[in-house]
Design a protein around this motif. Structure first.
Motif, short mmCIF file in Angstrom:
data_model
loop_
_atom_site.label_atom_id
_atom_site.label_comp_id
_atom_site.label_asym_id
_atom_site.label_seq_id
_atom_site.Cartn_x
_atom_site.Cartn_y
_atom_site.Cartn_z
N ASP A 10 -1.00 55.23 -19.05
CA ASP A 10 -2.18 54.90 -18.25
C ASP A 10 -1.81 54.41 -16.85
N SER A 11 -0.60 53.91 -16.68
CA SER A 11 -0.20 53.42 -15.36
C SER A 11 0.02 54.57 -14.38
N PHE A 12 0.11 55.81 -14.86
CA PHE A 12 0.30 56.96 -13.99
C PHE A 12 -1.02 57.66 -13.64
#
Length: 74
Positions: A49-51
């Protein structure tokens, strides 16, 4: 010369069930492990999700892809 043989590791020894290999006693070899024990190497979990940058299009990706593909053929 390059030769590939199948063997099993027992302790510090690679056991090969081929008597023809005895003719190569003392020969320098390279050993390739085919099945590295996966439990010895743990990978850190990835936060996928951080990407991702949240967007309106991302929330409705199915509709967006349908719209993109409707007129892609003649």
């Amino acid at each position: 010369m390059l030769a590939a043989v199948r063997g099993v590791i027992q302790g510090n020894t690679v056991v090969i069930e081929n008597e023809d290999m005895r003719a190569y006693d003392g020969t320098e070899v390279i050993v390739t492990l085919l099945e590295y024990p996966a439990h010895l190497k743990k990978k850190a979990p990835v936060d996928w999700d951080s990407f991702v940058k949240p967007s309106e299009r991302g929330k409705h990706v199915d509709e967006y892809m349908k719209e993109m593909r409707e007129d892609d053929r003649m």
